[in-house]
Scaffold this motif. Structure first.
Motif, PDB file in Angstrom:
ATOM      1  N   GLU A 155       0.831  -1.201   0.000  1.00 14.03           N
ATOM      2  CA  GLU A 155       0.000   0.000   0.000  1.00 14.03           C
ATOM      3  C   GLU A 155       0.870   1.258   0.000  1.00 14.03           C
ATOM      4  O   GLU A 155       1.869   1.340   0.709  1.00 14.03           O
ATOM      5  CB  GLU A 155      -0.903   0.013   1.238  1.00 14.03           C
ATOM      6  CG  GLU A 155      -1.894  -1.137   1.310  1.00 14.03           C
ATOM      7  CD  GLU A 155      -3.104  -0.905   0.421  1.00 14.03           C
ATOM      8  OE1 GLU A 155      -3.260   0.223  -0.098  1.00 14.03           O
ATOM      9  OE2 GLU A 155      -3.893  -1.856   0.239  1.00 14.03           O
TER      10      GLU A 155
ATOM     11  N   SER B 277      -7.951   0.988  -2.090  1.00 10.44           N
ATOM     12  CA  SER B 277      -7.780  -0.131  -1.176  1.00 10.44           C
ATOM     13  C   SER B 277      -7.447   0.412   0.206  1.00 10.44           C
ATOM     14  O   SER B 277      -6.542   1.237   0.360  1.00 10.44           O
ATOM     15  CB  SER B 277      -6.652  -1.030  -1.686  1.00 10.44           C
ATOM     16  OG  SER B 277      -6.300  -1.989  -0.724  1.00 10.44           O
TER      17      SER B 277
ATOM     18  N   ARG C 249     -10.117  -6.645  -9.220  1.00 12.20           N
ATOM     19  CA  ARG C 249      -9.988  -5.344  -8.553  1.00 12.20           C
ATOM     20  C   ARG C 249     -10.591  -4.257  -9.446  1.00 12.20           C
ATOM     21  O   ARG C 249     -10.405  -4.261 -10.662  1.00 12.20           O
ATOM     22  CB  ARG C 249      -8.507  -5.041  -8.267  1.00 12.20           C
ATOM     23  CG  ARG C 249      -8.271  -3.750  -7.479  1.00 12.20           C
ATOM     24  CD  ARG C 249      -6.842  -3.636  -6.971  1.00 12.20           C
ATOM     25  NE  ARG C 249      -5.863  -3.546  -8.036  1.00 12.20           N
ATOM     26  CZ  ARG C 249      -4.624  -4.046  -7.960  1.00 12.20           C
ATOM     27  NH1 ARG C 249      -4.224  -4.698  -6.879  1.00 12.20           N
ATOM     28  NH2 ARG C 249      -3.780  -3.907  -8.971  1.00 12.20           N
TER      29      ARG C 249
ATOM     30  N   VAL D  78     -11.538  -6.987  -4.802  1.00 12.87           N
ATOM     31  CA  VAL D  78     -11.188  -5.734  -4.133  1.00 12.87           C
ATOM     32  C   VAL D  78     -11.858  -4.574  -4.867  1.00 12.87           C
ATOM     33  O   VAL D  78     -11.711  -4.425  -6.082  1.00 12.87           O
ATOM     34  CB  VAL D  78      -9.665  -5.521  -4.107  1.00 12.87           C
ATOM     35  CG1 VAL D  78      -9.310  -4.215  -3.398  1.00 12.87           C
ATOM     36  CG2 VAL D  78      -8.962  -6.697  -3.436  1.00 12.87           C
ATOM     37  N   GLN D  79     -12.597  -3.775  -4.154  1.00 12.73           N
ATOM     38  CA  GLN D  79     -13.176  -2.523  -4.624  1.00 12.73           C
ATOM     39  C   GLN D  79     -14.086  -2.653  -5.844  1.00 12.73           C
ATOM     40  O   GLN D  79     -13.878  -1.986  -6.869  1.00 12.73           O
ATOM     41  CB  GLN D  79     -12.068  -1.505  -4.916  1.00 12.73           C
ATOM     42  CG  GLN D  79     -11.818  -0.555  -3.767  1.00 12.73           C
ATOM     43  CD  GLN D  79     -13.040   0.316  -3.419  1.00 12.73           C
ATOM     44  OE1 GLN D  79     -14.045   0.325  -4.098  1.00 12.73           O
ATOM     45  NE2 GLN D  79     -12.945   1.029  -2.326  1.00 12.73           N
TER      46      GLN D  79
ATOM     47  N   ASP E  67     -13.287  -3.861   0.716  1.00  9.20           N
ATOM     48  CA  ASP E  67     -13.461  -2.454   0.340  1.00  9.20           C
ATOM     49  C   ASP E  67     -14.519  -2.255  -0.737  1.00  9.20           C
ATOM     50  O   ASP E  67     -14.266  -1.667  -1.791  1.00  9.20           O
ATOM     51  CB  ASP E  67     -12.120  -1.849  -0.106  1.00  9.20           C
ATOM     52  CG  ASP E  67     -11.129  -1.718   1.030  1.00  9.20           C
ATOM     53  OD1 ASP E  67     -11.500  -1.136   2.054  1.00  9.20           O
ATOM     54  OD2 ASP E  67      -9.997  -2.217   0.901  1.00  9.20           O
TER      55      ASP E  67
END
Length: 728
Positions: A51, A76, A363, A390-391, A415
């Motif tokens: 990250e 994220s 993602r 993710v997301q 997320d």
């Protein structure tokens, strides 16, 4: 303890500087706050994600923010780092790598490059906002969304774990970028043509130019099928200007980093018998807006029986795979990376049976990450296992819209954003109703669920929706579910049309809820469900919301047993509480109450303050004034709490020799008068067994807990790297 470890960092920095290495002393993580929580489970992937907000930078922190249509809300961890000219994010590799994939955002209308700086080289990383800032006005509640995209680069060198890689905005680069994260990967060499395969280049396909290779691929596919041979696509980028039809044929590339098919709809099957095999290549589209009337998907249509899609990298199409136009069965869709699609990652649009979606990583998908939509005919007997989503921007991580005897297991959804939740099981979108046995086991939701802009209340990390018709006549078993830091409720039951249709047949057993903004269970319709062995902590408002709509229907009946940590029911059905607005919840037994609380000492050696003893880092430590026993270390728990155990730790490094410290433990309700909880005794710390010592005592209510050190066989001072006080 020898004083050497105290000077270790400074001595190491001096040694590196003397050896000619650059020592970064001013760069710090962007958000001086804690890095976002992570969770295990989901896909096993060949890359490691780092990250930006946890990396060294001279940029500025973005977020955390859960507000719809903000940049941070789609990042994220809901955090990122903004850089402008002269700024950078410096990633430290957690494992060996020779490739980087950056998840980034640019201001709308921007394109250009960023610079990747590594070991004196500065290759350019092309970036664009072309695929971002999407509007879908026909979807109620949608706002401008889809802010991020990905850009990848082979670095041309092998880097060891611990190496530094900077993503920076140099002069001549884009003037501003927001960096969410970087994936680092050790990419192997390009694959070789299999023996007996036909090469698409023998049929006129030419790599890395602007000519349309569609007809060459059609000719190659026809020849491969007629001869029972594979079609080989070598390294390079090939332009597919019009969709290909495929059946009873294998297409294999040199690897998803090497072979690229460029086009918005590579394969489009109106019919197929099956045995289609797609291996080891990338599909990059150029879809800049979502058009649901256009099949802008990497694969669209029917796969037939026994087909395999494995090892693909799909990016910037509308969907990854949209299966429709006929029956497909016994499919395997695995080990794919599906990024930045305008809509779903994968959708089984009816009549897909006995198939497996496993170990895929998704993602930034503009709709559901993975969906089984029993549209017209049931999706049945399918398994969605060990995937990571993710997301997803406008919908759910994983959704079952009707269907029978499907299984969702071992996945990680993280997320999620507005207009969806983490995992959805529903009778919705005119689907064939849920039937048979639906198994939802061993799944994890991290920061999943969101405020719905139409309803103006939260959607759950796991939710059940009887929107089209009642959820009855089906067995739904949820086991081993984990919900971590859910912004709103953890589990939700609703009729999304507000007609109060009942929900029944759901058994939930063995759930861990670790932080939830509002409620553990939120029911807005009638019916009966069983919830057992659900353990909750960090409940933001209260345990249950049970307010059916319309109000004239009965409330949900909750059965089950063995639940802890989520007592209480919301009493005012006319209002919605803000997340984390409820009274503090009692901690779960064993919770460390001392971490991060006010702590003081009778004396400290310079550089080793008492705050080191409850910061959650076993490598930092407090050391009292030397040669001055007795010495005390006192933590203020903030309020009286029931406690029954103290644990002391020293740094786990083997550089710390074994020792015995003599300590008395006492407690106080007011900070003035102390009573002895455990009399003076010796505690042995041995690095061979973790350098940890614990003692239990009768449950007592105390606000202050004090350690009094009177001896240490290893150093003439009191020492503690962690001072933990457990809730009873």
């Amino acid at each position: 303890m020898s004083p050497t470890p105290r000077r270790h960092a400074a001595l190491l920095a001096a040694a590196l500087a003397a050896a000619g290495f650059t020592v970064l002393t001013g760069a710090t993580p962007a958000a001086a706050a804690t890095c976002p929580a992570t969770a295990s489970g989901g896909a096993s992937v060949p890359f490691r994600t780092v990250e930006a907000e946890c990396s060294a930078t001279n940029g500025s922190a973005v977020g955390p923010d859960y507000t719809q249509a903000t940049i941070a809300s789609e990042a994220s961890g809901r955090q990122a780092v903004k850089i402008t000219t002269g700024q950078y994010v410096e990633f430290t590799l957690p494992a060996a790598a020779n490739a980087i994939n950056v998840h980034y955002n640019l201001p709308d209308g921007s394109s250009g490059r960023l610079t990747v700086s590594v070991n004196g080289t500065k290759p350019a990383l092309p970036v664009t906002s072309r695929y971002s800032y999407v509007d879908t006005s026909w979807i109620p509640g949608a706002k401008t969304h889809h802010f991020f995209d990905d850009a990848r680069l082979l670095l041309g060198q092998n880097l060891a774990a611990g190496a530094k890689v900077r993503v920076e905005a140099d002069p001549g680069d884009v003037g501003q970028a927001t960096i969410d994260l970087a994936d680092f990967e050790q990419v192997g060499g390009a694959g070789a043509k299999p023996a007996n395969a036909l090469s698409v280049t023998d049929y006129g396909a030419t790599a890395n130019d602007t000519s349309d290779d569609s007809q060459a691929f059609r000719n190659g596919l026809a020849a491969a099928r007629a001869q029972g041979r594979e079609l080989w696509v070598p390294q390079g980028r090939f332009e597919i200007g019009s969709a290909l039809q495929i059946d009873q044929t294998t297409v294999r590339g040199a690897g998803q980093w090497y072979t690229v098919l460029h086009g918005n709809n590579i394969f489009n099957n109106g019919s197929a018998s099956g045995n289609i095999k797609l291996y080891d290549f990338a599909v990059f589209g150029d879809v800049t807006e979502r058009n649901d009337g256009s099949p802008d998907n990497a694969f669209h249509g029917v796969l037939g029986t026994g087909s395999v899609v494995s090892g693909l990298w799909i990016q910037d199409t509308k969907c990854g795979l949209w299966l429709m136009n006929g029956a497909s069965s016994n499919l395997t869709i695995e080990n794919n990376r599906i990024l930045d699609t305008q809509a779903d990652g994968v959708n089984f649009d009816g009549a897909v049976t006995n198939s497996t979606l496993r170990n895929n990583y998704l993602r930034n998908n503009g709709d559901d990450g993975l969906a089984l939509w029993s549209n017209g005919q049931a999706d049945s007997g399918n398994t969605i296992a060990n995937n990571t989503v993710v997301q997803p921007n406008l919908a759910n991580g994983i959704a079952l819209y009707g269907g029978s005897n499907n299984t969702v297991s071992g996945n990680l959804v993280q997320d999620t954003n507005a207009l969806g939740g983490g995992y959805l099981v529903a009778n919705r979108f005119n689907s064939v109703p849920l039937g048979g046995t639906i198994a939802v086991s061993g799944n994890t939701a991290l920061r999943a669920g969101a405020l719905d802009p139409n309803w103006q209340f939260g959607v759950g990390a796991l939710w059940f929706d009887a929107r089209d018709q009642a959820i009855t006549g089906v067995t739904i078993r949820v086991t081993g579910f984990t919900a971590i830091q859910s912004p709103y409720e953890a589990i939700q039951f609703i009729d999304g049309n507000g007609a109060g249709k009942p929900i029944q047949g759901i058994t939930i057993d063995g759930v861990s809820v670790q932080g939830v903004g509002t409620f553990v269970a939120q029911s807005q319709t009638q019916g009966s469900v069983s919830i057992s062995n659900l353990t909750a902590s960090g409940v933001g408002v209260t345990g249950t919301y049970n307010c059916p709509y319309p109000a004239s229907i009965p409330k949900m009946t909750f059965g089950g047993s063995g639940n802890t940590g989520w007592t209480g029911t919301w009493s005012d059905c006319s209002t919605w509480p803000a997340p984390n607005s409820g009274p503090p919840q009692p901690p779960q037994p064993g919770t460390n109450l001392a971490r991060g609380k006010a702590i003081s000492a009778s004396g400290s050696q310079g550089g080793f303050p008492p705050s080191n003893a409850n910061d959650g880092d076993a490598n930092s430590y407090w050391e009292s004034t030397n040669n001055a026993f007795p010495q005390t270390l006192t933590v203020d728990l903030g309020a009286a709490a029931s406690i029954n155990k103290v644990t002391l730790k020293l740094p786990p490094s083997s550089a710390w020799g074994a020792r015995t410290q003599t300590v008395t433990i006492s407690g106080s309700t007011d900070g003035g008068s102390y009573t002895t909880l455990v009399g003076s005794r010796g505690y042995t710390f041995d690095p061979a067994s973790g350098n940890t010592a614990s003692v239990s005592f009768a449950t007592t209510s105390q606000r202050f807990v004090r350690l009094t050190f009177t001896g240490n066989t290893g150093w003439p001072a009191g020492q503690a790297s962690e001072f933990e006080v457990a809730a009873a």
